[in-house]
Design a protein around this motif. Structure first.
Motif, PDB file in Angstrom:
ATOM      1  N   ALA A 113       2.809  61.041 -49.503  1.00 23.62           N
ATOM      2  CA  ALA A 113       3.395  60.396 -48.326  1.00 23.62           C
ATOM      3  C   ALA A 113       2.293  59.722 -47.502  1.00 23.62           C
ATOM      4  CB  ALA A 113       4.144  61.420 -47.486  1.00 23.62           C
ATOM      5  N   LEU A 114       1.149  60.403 -47.394  1.00 23.74           N
ATOM      6  CA  LEU A 114       0.018  59.823 -46.646  1.00 23.74           C
ATOM      7  C   LEU A 114      -0.545  58.579 -47.348  1.00 23.74           C
ATOM      8  CD1 LEU A 114      -2.031  62.884 -45.333  1.00 23.74           C
ATOM      9  CD2 LEU A 114      -0.868  61.168 -43.968  1.00 23.74           C
ATOM     10  N   VAL A 115      -0.574  58.608 -48.696  1.00 28.00           N
ATOM     11  CA  VAL A 115      -1.043  57.433 -49.455  1.00 28.00           C
ATOM     12  C   VAL A 115      -0.135  56.239 -49.152  1.00 28.00           C
ATOM     13  CG1 VAL A 115      -1.259  56.450 -51.778  1.00 28.00           C
ATOM     14  CG2 VAL A 115      -2.199  58.699 -51.317  1.00 28.00           C
ATOM     15  N   LEU A 116       1.186  56.488 -49.180  1.00 26.67           N
ATOM     16  CA  LEU A 116       2.157  55.427 -48.881  1.00 26.67           C
ATOM     17  C   LEU A 116       1.979  54.913 -47.447  1.00 26.67           C
ATOM     18  CD1 LEU A 116       5.755  56.081 -50.249  1.00 26.67           C
ATOM     19  CD2 LEU A 116       4.241  54.169 -50.692  1.00 26.67           C
ATOM     20  N   PHE A 117       1.810  55.855 -46.515  1.00 22.43           N
ATOM     21  CA  PHE A 117       1.664  55.499 -45.107  1.00 22.43           C
ATOM     22  C   PHE A 117       0.417  54.641 -44.901  1.00 22.43           C
ATOM     23  CE2 PHE A 117       0.317  56.934 -40.706  1.00 22.43           C
ATOM     24  CZ  PHE A 117       1.197  56.089 -40.046  1.00 22.43           C
ATOM     25  N   SER A 118      -0.672  55.048 -45.562  1.00 21.24           N
ATOM     26  CA  SER A 118      -1.939  54.317 -45.450  1.00 21.24           C
ATOM     27  C   SER A 118      -1.793  52.889 -45.990  1.00 21.24           C
ATOM     28  CB  SER A 118      -3.016  55.081 -46.218  1.00 21.24           C
ATOM     29  OG  SER A 118      -3.960  54.245 -46.760  1.00 21.24           O
ATOM     30  N   SER A 119      -1.165  52.760 -47.177  1.00 22.57           N
ATOM     31  CA  SER A 119      -1.031  51.430 -47.782  1.00 22.57           C
ATOM     32  C   SER A 119      -0.084  50.542 -46.968  1.00 22.57           C
ATOM     33  CB  SER A 119      -0.544  51.545 -49.227  1.00 22.57           C
ATOM     34  OG  SER A 119       0.628  52.316 -49.284  1.00 22.57           O
ATOM     35  N   MET A 120       0.973  51.156 -46.397  1.00 24.58           N
ATOM     36  CA  MET A 120       1.908  50.371 -45.579  1.00 24.58           C
ATOM     37  C   MET A 120       1.240  49.902 -44.274  1.00 24.58           C
ATOM     38  SD  MET A 120       5.362  52.548 -46.185  1.00 24.58           S
ATOM     39  CE  MET A 120       6.348  51.741 -44.955  1.00 24.58           C
ATOM     40  N   THR A 121       0.429  50.765 -43.684  1.00 18.91           N
ATOM     41  CA  THR A 121      -0.304  50.381 -42.461  1.00 18.91           C
ATOM     42  C   THR A 121      -1.239  49.210 -42.757  1.00 18.91           C
ATOM     43  OG1 THR A 121      -0.311  52.726 -41.890  1.00 18.91           O
ATOM     44  CG2 THR A 121      -1.704  51.311 -40.555  1.00 18.91           C
ATOM     45  N   ASN A 122      -1.922  49.310 -43.902  1.00 17.99           N
ATOM     46  CA  ASN A 122      -2.839  48.233 -44.293  1.00 17.99           C
ATOM     47  C   ASN A 122      -2.072  46.929 -44.537  1.00 17.99           C
ATOM     48  OD1 ASN A 122      -5.636  47.478 -45.098  1.00 17.99           O
ATOM     49  ND2 ASN A 122      -4.593  47.008 -47.010  1.00 17.99           N
ATOM     50  N   ALA A 123      -0.922  47.035 -45.223  1.00 19.30           N
ATOM     51  CA  ALA A 123      -0.113  45.845 -45.519  1.00 19.30           C
ATOM     52  C   ALA A 123       0.429  45.231 -44.222  1.00 19.30           C
ATOM     53  CB  ALA A 123       1.033  46.213 -46.446  1.00 19.30           C
ATOM     54  N   TRP A 124       0.771  46.094 -43.264  1.00 16.94           N
ATOM     55  CA  TRP A 124       1.286  45.642 -41.968  1.00 16.94           C
ATOM     56  C   TRP A 124       0.239  44.795 -41.228  1.00 16.94           C
ATOM     57  CZ3 TRP A 124       5.950  46.150 -39.473  1.00 16.94           C
ATOM     58  CH2 TRP A 124       5.972  45.908 -38.084  1.00 16.94           C
ATOM     59  N   HIS A 125      -1.029  45.259 -41.286  1.00 13.42           N
ATOM     60  CA  HIS A 125      -2.086  44.574 -40.533  1.00 13.42           C
ATOM     61  C   HIS A 125      -2.690  43.391 -41.283  1.00 13.42           C
ATOM     62  CE1 HIS A 125      -2.432  47.119 -36.985  1.00 13.42           C
ATOM     63  NE2 HIS A 125      -2.169  48.146 -37.773  1.00 13.42           N
ATOM     64  N   THR A 126      -2.764  43.497 -42.622  1.00 13.17           N
ATOM     65  CA  THR A 126      -3.500  42.458 -43.372  1.00 13.17           C
ATOM     66  C   THR A 126      -2.602  41.628 -44.289  1.00 13.17           C
ATOM     67  OG1 THR A 126      -3.981  43.980 -45.189  1.00 13.17           O
ATOM     68  CG2 THR A 126      -5.592  43.884 -43.405  1.00 13.17           C
ATOM     69  N   GLY A 127      -1.389  42.121 -44.570  1.00 12.87           N
ATOM     70  CA  GLY A 127      -0.498  41.406 -45.492  1.00 12.87           C
ATOM     71  C   GLY A 127      -0.882  41.595 -46.949  1.00 12.87           C
ATOM     72  N   GLN A 128      -1.780  42.580 -47.240  1.00 11.94           N
ATOM     73  CA  GLN A 128      -2.268  42.806 -48.608  1.00 11.94           C
ATOM     74  C   GLN A 128      -1.754  44.130 -49.160  1.00 11.94           C
ATOM     75  OE1 GLN A 128      -4.043  41.238 -50.836  1.00 11.94           O
ATOM     76  NE2 GLN A 128      -4.679  39.424 -49.703  1.00 11.94           N
ATOM     77  N   ASN A 146      -3.019  47.636 -59.732  1.00 11.70           N
ATOM     78  CA  ASN A 146      -3.680  46.943 -58.622  1.00 11.70           C
ATOM     79  C   ASN A 146      -2.869  47.060 -57.339  1.00 11.70           C
ATOM     80  OD1 ASN A 146      -5.969  45.848 -59.905  1.00 11.70           O
ATOM     81  ND2 ASN A 146      -4.641  44.384 -60.960  1.00 11.70           N
ATOM     82  N   HIS A 147      -1.584  47.389 -57.488  1.00 12.28           N
ATOM     83  CA  HIS A 147      -0.663  47.433 -56.357  1.00 12.28           C
ATOM     84  C   HIS A 147      -0.490  48.880 -55.901  1.00 12.28           C
ATOM     85  CE1 HIS A 147       2.980  46.784 -53.997  1.00 12.28           C
ATOM     86  NE2 HIS A 147       2.772  45.476 -54.097  1.00 12.28           N
ATOM     87  N   TRP A 148      -0.456  49.078 -54.584  1.00 13.81           N
ATOM     88  CA  TRP A 148      -0.371  50.442 -54.048  1.00 13.81           C
ATOM     89  C   TRP A 148       0.888  51.174 -54.494  1.00 13.81           C
ATOM     90  CZ3 TRP A 148      -3.920  53.503 -52.626  1.00 13.81           C
ATOM     91  CH2 TRP A 148      -5.063  53.029 -51.985  1.00 13.81           C
ATOM     92  N   ILE A 149       2.023  50.467 -54.590  1.00 15.56           N
ATOM     93  CA  ILE A 149       3.277  51.133 -54.966  1.00 15.56           C
ATOM     94  C   ILE A 149       3.208  51.663 -56.398  1.00 15.56           C
ATOM     95  CG2 ILE A 149       5.780  50.831 -55.272  1.00 15.56           C
ATOM     96  CD1 ILE A 149       4.974  50.883 -52.357  1.00 15.56           C
ATOM     97  N   MET A 150       2.572  50.885 -57.291  1.00 17.01           N
ATOM     98  CA  MET A 150       2.429  51.338 -58.690  1.00 17.01           C
ATOM     99  C   MET A 150       1.511  52.561 -58.764  1.00 17.01           C
ATOM    100  SD  MET A 150       4.307  49.770 -60.753  1.00 17.01           S
ATOM    101  CE  MET A 150       3.612  50.231 -62.320  1.00 17.01           C
ATOM    102  N   ALA A 151       0.432  52.521 -57.977  1.00 18.80           N
ATOM    103  CA  ALA A 151      -0.493  53.668 -57.952  1.00 18.80           C
ATOM    104  C   ALA A 151       0.245  54.912 -57.459  1.00 18.80           C
ATOM    105  CB  ALA A 151      -1.685  53.364 -57.052  1.00 18.80           C
ATOM    106  N   TRP A 152       1.044  54.755 -56.430  1.00 18.14           N
ATOM    107  CA  TRP A 152       1.820  55.876 -55.869  1.00 18.14           C
ATOM    108  C   TRP A 152       2.811  56.407 -56.903  1.00 18.14           C
ATOM    109  CZ3 TRP A 152       7.159  55.930 -54.886  1.00 18.14           C
ATOM    110  CH2 TRP A 152       7.617  57.062 -54.181  1.00 18.14           C
ATOM    111  N   LEU A 175      -6.204  57.216 -45.870  1.00 10.26           N
ATOM    112  CA  LEU A 175      -6.314  57.321 -47.332  1.00 10.26           C
ATOM    113  C   LEU A 175      -7.342  58.377 -47.725  1.00 10.26           C
ATOM    114  CD1 LEU A 175      -5.436  55.946 -50.100  1.00 10.26           C
ATOM    115  CD2 LEU A 175      -7.739  55.036 -50.032  1.00 10.26           C
ATOM    116  N   THR A 176      -8.473  58.413 -47.018  1.00  8.42           N
ATOM    117  CA  THR A 176      -9.510  59.409 -47.345  1.00  8.42           C
ATOM    118  C   THR A 176      -8.955  60.823 -47.213  1.00  8.42           C
ATOM    119  OG1 THR A 176     -11.167  57.887 -46.469  1.00  8.42           O
ATOM    120  CG2 THR A 176     -11.881  60.136 -46.849  1.00  8.42           C
ATOM    121  N   SER A 177      -8.190  61.072 -46.131  1.00  5.67           N
ATOM    122  CA  SER A 177      -7.627  62.420 -45.965  1.00  5.67           C
ATOM    123  C   SER A 177      -6.554  62.703 -47.031  1.00  5.67           C
ATOM    124  CB  SER A 177      -7.062  62.622 -44.557  1.00  5.67           C
ATOM    125  OG  SER A 177      -6.224  61.559 -44.223  1.00  5.67           O
ATOM    126  N   ALA A 178      -5.786  61.670 -47.423  1.00  3.18           N
ATOM    127  CA  ALA A 178      -4.760  61.859 -48.462  1.00  3.18           C
ATOM    128  C   ALA A 178      -5.407  62.205 -49.801  1.00  3.18           C
ATOM    129  CB  ALA A 178      -3.920  60.590 -48.599  1.00  3.18           C
TER     130      ALA A 178
END
Length: 346
Positions: free
Chosen positions: A68-83, A24-30, A98-101
């Motif tokens: 790297a793009l997946v990580l960047f996408s999830s970090m951007t989302n976490a930065w804006h939403t805290g999720q 469920n967590h982006w880091i685990m998926a990565w 994320l779509t491009s990644a």
């Protein structure tokens, strides 16, 4: 390759896939995606041929960039939403990245250039893994984030993938490259419907994996890599070649074979969503890939070369994969009549 090493790599592959699918967590998926990438690299380069090393290098570079793009996408989302939850990807910029990644991970147009080259440099069994199990984690991520994806972008990627997958496969003589472009074309069908009915994408993927596994295992049994050798292969195991003909036609999506089911359901769903022009366009573009499937089918059984080889005809094979091929072929050809039951399961 050492059997123990082979076992470790295959187990790591399954482990990475399982981690990504169940997280469920982006880091685990990565983490799961990275384990997958590292586990498949030795399987691609195990022949030590320069082409295999080149394929492994190309694969590593593209997958590392996509991760790297997946990580960047999830970090951007976490930065804006805290999720950090995968299903909570709500920021529009994050979903575009994320779509491009994922498109890069899968080999969707315009990030498709690595896939035919990598498949051409890999053995048939590794090619089977690359075309099926390696596609599952990225498709799962798309499935989980589907409500927040951009429909226009995905539809454009899907139609381009179906078009280029068909066009670029027309001129090929290497069977692995043809199958790579076939995969790109099928991914277009999966991408166009993911937002409207994600379960149909999974159904399409399962049936595509089933038919592709049949084709790869059959080609591995008769040891064929080029169209020219496919023409004389019918003398080895005629019954297997006849089955390969039907599986290829099923992969092309002709009724009354299994491959028609996902195309039929996707066209129906697109029409319900008022996307009849997109449905018409993607159906017409799939005729391009039908041409090279028909050419493969023609070379498999219908051509009779002037100098037939004096092979002893084998009606039975003693390979351990024979039973798997028999079951997969039956499923690749005969699942359409039980489609109502399949739909209740999915």
């Amino acid at each position: 390759m050492n059997p123990q090493a082979n076992l470790i790599f295959i187990t790591s592959l399954l482990l990475g896939t399982t981690i990504t699918i169940s997280s469920n967590h982006w880091i685990m998926a990565w983490t799961g995606l990275e384990i997958n990438t590292l586990a498949i690299l030795p399987l691609i380069s195990k022949s030590h041929h320069p082409r295999a090393i080149e394929a492994a290098t190309k694969y590593f570079l593209t997958q590392a960039a996509a991760s790297a793009l997946v990580l960047f996408s999830s970090m951007t989302n976490a930065w804006h939403t805290g999720q950090w939850d995968i299903t909570q990807l709500t920021h529009p910029t994050s979903s575009l990245i994320l779509t491009s990644a994922i498109a890069m991970k899968l080999g969707l147009v315009p990030f498709h250039f690595w896939f035919p080259e990598v498949l051409q440099g890999s053995p048939l069994t590794t090619g089977l893994l690359l075309s099926t199990i390696m596609k599952l984690p990225p498709i799962t991520l798309l499935y989980m984030t589907s409500p927040s994806l951009n429909p226009t972008l995905l539809t454009a990627l899907a139609i381009l993938s179906t078009a280029l997958g068909g066009w670029m496969g027309l001129n090929q003589t290497q069977i692995r490259k043809i199958l790579a472009f076939s995969s790109i074309s099928h991914l277009g069908w999966m991408a166009i419907i993911i937002i409207y009915n994600p379960k149909l994408t999974l159904l399409n993927f399962y049936l595509y994996a089933l038919m592709t596994a049949t084709v790869f295992l059959t080609l591995n049994t008769i040891k064929v890599l080029k169209l020219s050798t496919l023409m004389t292969a019918w003398t080895k195991i005629p019954s297997l070649n006849a089955m390969l003909l039907l599986t290829l036609l099923s992969l092309a999506g002709l009724p009354p074979l299994t491959g028609f089911l996902p195309k039929w359901l996707i066209i129906q769903e697109l029409t319900k969503q008022d996307m009849a022009p997109a449905a018409t366009l993607i159906s017409l573009l799939s005729l391009l890939s039908l041409f090279f499937y028909l050419r493969l089918a023609y070379c498999t059984t219908i051509t009779l070369p002037p100098h037939t080889t004096n092979h002893m005809k084998q009606w039975r094979t003693n390979k351990p994969t024979s039973m798997a091929i028999a079951i997969l072929t039956t499923m690749s050809v005969m699942l359409l009549p039980i489609s109502p039951m399949i739909l209740t399961i999915v």
